[in-house]
Design an enzyme around this catalytic site. Structure first.
Site, PDB file in Angstrom:
ATOM      1  N   GLU A  32      33.441 -30.228  -6.332  1.00  0.00           N
ATOM      2  CA  GLU A  32      34.897 -30.144  -6.181  1.00  0.00           C
ATOM      3  C   GLU A  32      35.297 -28.702  -5.928  1.00  0.00           C
ATOM      4  O   GLU A  32      36.274 -28.187  -6.483  1.00  0.00           O
ATOM      5  CB  GLU A  32      35.605 -30.700  -7.417  1.00  0.00           C
ATOM      6  CG  GLU A  32      35.437 -32.203  -7.608  1.00  0.00           C
ATOM      7  CD  GLU A  32      36.427 -32.785  -8.598  1.00  0.00           C
ATOM      8  OE1 GLU A  32      37.497 -32.173  -8.825  1.00  0.00           O
ATOM      9  OE2 GLU A  32      36.136 -33.863  -9.151  1.00  0.00           O
ATOM     10  N   GLU A  47      14.597 -56.210 -15.787  1.00  0.00           N
ATOM     11  CA  GLU A  47      13.772 -57.413 -15.902  1.00  0.00           C
ATOM     12  C   GLU A  47      13.633 -57.846 -17.363  1.00  0.00           C
ATOM     13  O   GLU A  47      13.799 -59.033 -17.691  1.00  0.00           O
ATOM     14  CB  GLU A  47      12.383 -57.166 -15.293  1.00  0.00           C
ATOM     15  CG  GLU A  47      12.417 -56.832 -13.802  1.00  0.00           C
ATOM     16  CD  GLU A  47      12.499 -55.343 -13.510  1.00  0.00           C
ATOM     17  OE1 GLU A  47      11.971 -54.912 -12.477  1.00  0.00           O
ATOM     18  OE2 GLU A  47      13.105 -54.599 -14.328  1.00  0.00           O
TER      19      GLU A  47
END
Length: 468
Positions: free
Chosen positions: A296, A52
């Site tokens: 992984e 913002e």
């Protein structure tokens, strides 16, 4: 609609912060006045301006009377930046359109309240699902204080991650492998088991130009990692954590001292069935502000991760190849379940074709989800007595057998909402944890969606549309 148009742009802006804002959320903002965009912004980097305020900094004209579109509820507390709600009021924004609610206890609902109390009109849930999608990591982390774990593996059509010789380079094509590098940039940590380190001697870095190296996390129960490995040799440059079984930690002071001198952080963790207690490890890593992990691992670590319930998302890459081999490695090994009914359940999210490869994304059914309303089981029973439930054909804790009825029941550690079709076949339409399902069931009753009361809803798909 114009609201969706500007919110889609805000989402596009928010994604520019991927890999740079963790553990903060991805947020984008667009300011519109008289049908013209006069300011855009996004959360660029952790510690810098929120979306913002970034949009206000980019204004091309005064924002008084303008509308703002922002992907997440504006913050109302002081952190590294001042509250965004104050900036919105100071710039005399007339109307704020918001995508996602912020589950952070310091913000949740308070941002809306502040704005409305200061005369700003607020419209919530504009493209809510699309806005929620970009912040799965943040929503999980801010509510559980544990990392959002994405399990990634590449396999052949017959489910092999390597040939029987152990050779695995390469299974997928170059474009698929580059997408994995993008994931390494996106998530804060990357985790493998010691077997991967000993077999492949990887670096586990991000090879995208300008990308961020993930924090490397090695699950090494018996502290086997060699001082000559690439992981240890680069630990002074790339943050590296080795999780060690607590008993081994107590008896390995000399090696620990050497590794720490080389830049490795050693963490003692409790054990489960001879392996690292991954739930305990996730709690420790969460305290270190690690909000997300790309897993992984090999088949052993993946099995432990799935069975210990830490996996929220799975990225499966499938190559158009067949290796064969009864001894060839598979993505998830371990003992496995003894019956299909005990399988870990996932929801299909996306399927993407990458030339000849396929990338499939699944979401765990037990993942954290933002509730539509905060309804607990006790409150549900207080609101809906047995007579009301009976009239609406909703039965709790038992399966329905009557035609055109709905029910809620628990099975295989999950709660389910189900309905019967014309053949009295029970069909599950929603599954999840207790809080999620009772929220859905409460909505079901409140909308008076009952297959008995609305006999035109004979198709279970129509019930699904009403539930979503």
């Amino acid at each position: 609609m114009y609201q969706e148009k500007y919110m889609l742009r805000a989402i596009e802006l928010a994604k520019k912060g991927i890999g740079a804002v963790n553990p903060n959320p991805l947020v984008g903002a667009v300011i519109v006045k008289n049908g013209k965009v006069i300011g855009e912004g996004y959360h660029v980097r952790y510690g810098e301006l929120h979306a913002e305020r970034h949009a206000f900094a980019n204004l091309t004209e005064d924002a008084e009377g303008a509308d703002m579109y922002v992907t997440l509820e504006p913050c109302c507390h002081y952190g590294k930046q001042p509250p965004c709600v104050e900036a919105i009021v100071e710039h005399k924004i007339k109307h704020v359109y918001v995508g996602s609610d912020d589950p952070n206890e310091m913000v949740s609902g308070k941002g809306y309240e502040y704005l409305r109390n200061h005369g700003v009109k607020v419209t919530t849930h504009v493209l809510k699902n699309r806005c929620d999608e970009i912040n799965r990591v943040f929503f999980h982390y801010i509510t559980t204080r544990t990392p959002y774990v994405v399990m990634k593996y590449a396999m052949t059509m017959d489910g092999k991650i390597a040939a029987y010789t152990g050779e695995s380079k390469w299974i997928t094509n170059e474009v698929s492998r580059m997408k994995v590098q993008e994931s390494r940039n996106q998530y804060v940590g990357i985790m493998v088991g010691i077997g991967t380190v000993l077999e492949d001697d990887p670096q586990l870095t991000c090879r995208i130009e300008g990308g961020r190296n993930p924090i490397r996390i090695i699950c090494d129960t018996r502290l086997q990692i060699p001082e000559t490995s690439n992981i240890v040799k680069t630990a002074a440059q790339v943050p590296t954590i080795v999780a060690v079984g607590d008993e081994i930690y107590e008896t390995s002071s000399d090696k620990i001292e050497k590794l720490e001198q080389l830049g490795v952080k050693i963490i003692p963790v409790g054990m489960v069935d001879g392996h690292i207690n991954l739930r305990e490890l996730m709690g420790i890593l969460g305290e270190m502000s690690i909000d997300s992990i790309l897993l992984e691992g090999g088949g052993t670590l993946n099995y432990s991760a799935v069975m210990q319930g830490i996996v929220s998302e799975v990225h499966m890459y499938v190559a158009p190849k067949i290796f064969g081999g009864k001894d060839a490695l598979t993505p998830v090994e371990g003992q496995g379940v003894d019956t299909p009914s005990l399988a870990k359940l996932f929801d299909l999210e996306t399927v993407e074709k990458i030339f000849d490869d396929i990338k499939v994304v699944y979401l765990s059914k037990n993942r954290y989800r933002l509730p539509e309303t905060f309804v607990d089981r006790e409150q549900f029973y207080n609101n809906w007595d047995e007579d009301t439930l009976s009239q609406l054909s909703v039965m709790v804790d038992e399966k329905a057998t009557a035609p055109y009825s709905t029910c809620c029941y628990k099975e295989d550690e999950l709660w389910h909402i189900a309905g019967t079709n014309n053949d009295d076949e029970l069909i599950v339409v929603e599954s999840g944890d207790e809080a999620y399902i009772f929220t859905k069931l409460d909505k079901l009753v409140r909308l008076k969606i009952s297959l008995r009361d609305q006999r035109d809803l004979l198709d279970i798909d129509e019930l699904m549309e009403q539930l979503t």
